[in-house]
Design a protein around this motif. Structure first.
Motif, PDB file in Angstrom:
ATOM      1  N   ILE A 108      75.997  32.914 -29.763  1.00 27.54           N
ATOM      2  CA  ILE A 108      76.762  33.940 -28.885  1.00 27.54           C
ATOM      3  C   ILE A 108      77.114  34.191 -29.744  1.00 27.54           C
ATOM      4  O   ILE A 108      78.146  33.943 -30.170  1.00 27.54           O
ATOM      5  N   PHE A 109      77.309  35.991 -29.351  1.00 30.71           N
ATOM      6  CA  PHE A 109      78.576  36.262 -30.595  1.00 30.71           C
ATOM      7  C   PHE A 109      79.305  37.328 -29.553  1.00 30.71           C
ATOM      8  O   PHE A 109      78.908  37.689 -28.029  1.00 30.71           O
ATOM      9  N   ASP A 110      80.332  37.872 -29.266  1.00 31.38           N
ATOM     10  CA  ASP A 110      80.921  38.296 -28.625  1.00 31.38           C
ATOM     11  C   ASP A 110      80.455  40.837 -29.144  1.00 31.38           C
ATOM     12  O   ASP A 110      79.804  40.591 -29.628  1.00 31.38           O
ATOM     13  N   ARG A 111      80.161  41.363 -28.763  1.00 37.15           N
ATOM     14  CA  ARG A 111      80.469  42.832 -28.893  1.00 37.15           C
ATOM     15  C   ARG A 111      80.575  43.635 -30.190  1.00 37.15           C
ATOM     16  O   ARG A 111      79.869  44.944 -31.138  1.00 37.15           O
ATOM     17  N   ASP A 112      81.117  42.611 -31.381  1.00 41.10           N
ATOM     18  CA  ASP A 112      81.487  43.056 -32.507  1.00 41.10           C
ATOM     19  C   ASP A 112      80.936  42.687 -33.249  1.00 41.10           C
ATOM     20  O   ASP A 112      81.675  42.568 -34.873  1.00 41.10           O
ATOM     21  N   GLY A 113      80.590  41.356 -32.675  1.00 43.59           N
ATOM     22  CA  GLY A 113      79.171  40.671 -33.640  1.00 43.59           C
ATOM     23  C   GLY A 113      80.431  39.373 -34.131  1.00 43.59           C
ATOM     24  O   GLY A 113      79.983  38.642 -34.990  1.00 43.59           O
ATOM     25  N   LYS A 114      80.920  38.871 -33.601  1.00 47.38           N
ATOM     26  CA  LYS A 114      81.907  38.010 -33.483  1.00 47.38           C
ATOM     27  C   LYS A 114      81.319  36.286 -33.316  1.00 47.38           C
ATOM     28  O   LYS A 114      80.717  36.531 -32.302  1.00 47.38           O
ATOM     29  N   PHE A 115      80.644  35.364 -33.862  1.00 49.80           N
ATOM     30  CA  PHE A 115      80.394  34.685 -33.263  1.00 49.80           C
ATOM     31  C   PHE A 115      81.198  33.722 -32.575  1.00 49.80           C
ATOM     32  O   PHE A 115      82.624  33.468 -33.426  1.00 49.80           O
ATOM     33  N   LEU A 116      80.715  33.305 -31.381  1.00 46.66           N
ATOM     34  CA  LEU A 116      82.118  32.429 -30.759  1.00 46.66           C
ATOM     35  C   LEU A 116      80.772  31.381 -30.320  1.00 46.66           C
ATOM     36  O   LEU A 116      82.221  30.245 -30.355  1.00 46.66           O
ATOM     37  N   TYR A 117      79.867  31.059 -30.025  1.00 49.50           N
ATOM     38  CA  TYR A 117      79.387  29.705 -29.881  1.00 49.50           C
ATOM     39  C   TYR A 117      78.136  29.421 -29.931  1.00 49.50           C
ATOM     40  O   TYR A 117      76.982  30.717 -30.132  1.00 49.50           O
ATOM     41  N   LYS A 118      77.487  28.180 -29.988  1.00 45.05           N
ATOM     42  CA  LYS A 118      76.134  27.980 -29.709  1.00 45.05           C
ATOM     43  C   LYS A 118      75.521  27.344 -28.705  1.00 45.05           C
ATOM     44  O   LYS A 118      76.018  26.064 -29.006  1.00 45.05           O
ATOM     45  N   PHE A 119      74.609  26.855 -28.158  1.00 44.41           N
ATOM     46  CA  PHE A 119      73.614  25.624 -27.309  1.00 44.41           C
ATOM     47  C   PHE A 119      72.739  25.482 -27.350  1.00 44.41           C
ATOM     48  O   PHE A 119      71.562  26.339 -27.966  1.00 44.41           O
TER      49      PHE A 119
END
Length: 204
Positions: A108-119
């Motif tokens: 999961i990334f934000d709309r700017d392409g910054k990685f947030l988390y994964k599952f």
């Protein structure tokens, strides 16, 4: 389809994206095999946002590339260490959701392409995957994942919380053999391509 009603096709083995009219007339293409910004290598999933931009899972280049409607590169996400094999991406709410086929997870990334988390991780239990492929978002705002190698579709909240799953390996009604992609119809019904059973199944 793009917002003009054109049919957009990821032509994976030709390493390009082609665009056609609703009647099937060729209009344009972009890509071509390679690792330069304007090129693609084994592109798979495609998503088109409300501005008509194309989000392409450039799997062998390990990138998600965003192209303008004219085919110009706008942005790329990923690179070495971020993805092993990005297969598909969808944008929903404030998130960009990407299936990483070889890492057996959703990133999961934000709309700017910054990685947030994964599952997710490789396995057969709830919330585990075996080659997750195409994604879609249902009417409830939940993420549906084609858990291809486990022959099922799993449903999650965007946080990664498991909601439900349906399907198992087989050729009967409601069973799958390598489900590849899902789509949600305007009335909320769910369409699943059941690849090696050579059919389409539709669910409430």
């Amino acid at each position: 389809f793009d917002k003009s009603g054109h049919i957009v096709v990821v032509d994976s083995d030709n390493h390009r994206v082609q665009v056609f009219s609703e009647q099937g007339k060729f209009l344009k293409q972009f890509g071509g095999e390679g690792s330069l910004d304007h090129q693609l290598k084994d592109p798979y999933g495609l998503y088109i946002d409300s501005d008509g931009n194309y989000f392409v899972a450039d799997s062998s280049n390990k990138l998600i590339k965003t192209f303008s409607p004219s085919g110009q590169l706008l942005r790329k996400i990923g690179g070495k260490g971020v993805f092993t094999c990005p297969y598909h991406c969808v944008q929903h709410d404030k998130y960009l959701l990407v299936s990483d086929n070889d890492e057996h997870c959703i990133k999961i990334f934000d709309r700017d392409g910054k990685f947030l988390y994964k599952f997710g991780k490789k396995g057969e239990g709830e919330g585990e995957f075996n080659e997750p492929r195409c994604l879609s978002v249902n009417k409830a705002g939940h993420l549906m994942v084609c858990d291809t190698g486990n022959h099922r579709v799993q449903v999650f909240e965007l946080s990664g919380k498991f909601v439900k799953m349906f399907g198992k390996k087989g050729s009967g009604i409601g069973e799958f053999n390598w489900p590849f992609s899902t789509a949600v119809l305007s009335d909320g019904r769910i369409v699943v391509t059941d690849r090696w059973n050579h059919r389409i199944q539709i669910f409430e």
